[in-house]
Design a protein around this motif. Structure first.
Motif, PDB file in Angstrom:
ATOM      1  N   VAL A  15       0.837  -1.202   0.000  1.00 47.66           N
ATOM      2  CA  VAL A  15       0.000   0.000   0.000  1.00 47.66           C
ATOM      3  C   VAL A  15       0.868   1.247   0.000  1.00 47.66           C
ATOM      4  N   ILE A  16       1.924   1.256   0.795  1.00 49.20           N
ATOM      5  CA  ILE A  16       2.828   2.417   0.837  1.00 49.20           C
ATOM      6  C   ILE A  16       3.516   2.594  -0.513  1.00 49.20           C
ATOM      7  N   TRP A  17       3.992   1.505  -1.112  1.00 48.20           N
ATOM      8  CA  TRP A  17       4.644   1.585  -2.418  1.00 48.20           C
ATOM      9  C   TRP A  17       3.665   2.119  -3.470  1.00 48.20           C
ATOM     10  N   PHE A  18       2.435   1.625  -3.457  1.00 43.21           N
ATOM     11  CA  PHE A  18       1.439   2.066  -4.428  1.00 43.21           C
ATOM     12  C   PHE A  18       1.141   3.550  -4.266  1.00 43.21           C
ATOM     13  N   ALA A  19       1.004   4.008  -3.035  1.00 40.09           N
ATOM     14  CA  ALA A  19       0.709   5.423  -2.788  1.00 40.09           C
ATOM     15  C   ALA A  19       1.843   6.314  -3.283  1.00 40.09           C
ATOM     16  N   ILE A  20       3.081   5.930  -3.003  1.00 43.52           N
ATOM     17  CA  ILE A  20       4.224   6.734  -3.453  1.00 43.52           C
ATOM     18  C   ILE A  20       4.311   6.740  -4.976  1.00 43.52           C
ATOM     19  N   SER A  21       4.102   5.599  -5.605  1.00 44.99           N
ATOM     20  CA  SER A  21       4.130   5.523  -7.067  1.00 44.99           C
ATOM     21  C   SER A  21       3.027   6.380  -7.671  1.00 44.99           C
ATOM     22  N   PHE A  22       1.840   6.321  -7.089  1.00 44.22           N
ATOM     23  CA  PHE A  22       0.706   7.095  -7.600  1.00 44.22           C
ATOM     24  C   PHE A  22       0.981   8.593  -7.480  1.00 44.22           C
ATOM     25  N   ILE A  23       1.532   9.017  -6.362  1.00 45.04           N
ATOM     26  CA  ILE A  23       1.844  10.439  -6.171  1.00 45.04           C
ATOM     27  C   ILE A  23       2.887  10.901  -7.187  1.00 45.04           C
ATOM     28  N   ASN A  24       3.916  10.080  -7.422  1.00 44.55           N
ATOM     29  CA  ASN A  24       4.945  10.447  -8.398  1.00 44.55           C
ATOM     30  C   ASN A  24       4.374  10.539  -9.803  1.00 44.55           C
TER      31      ASN A  24
END
Length: 50
Positions: A19-28
């Motif tokens: 979930v953390i990886w997905f959120a960071i990728s989505f923000i980028n």
């Protein structure tokens, strides 16, 4: 036997990490999208001025 005890916590941490990886990728991706849209907007504004 110990593996069965640790398995739920391992799965829990894996899900949290995903979930953390997905959120960071989505923000980028959204930041990159905003940069491209800003460049397009600037080009359109420059064409209107000329």
């Amino acid at each position: 036997m110990n593996l069965l005890i640790l398995l739920p916590s391992i799965i829990y941490f894996a899900v949290i990490g995903f979930v953390i990886w997905f959120a960071i990728s989505f923000i980028n991706l959204q930041k990159e999208r905003n940069i491209v849209l800003k460049e397009i907007s600037n080009k359109l504004n420059n064409k209107e001025i000329e």
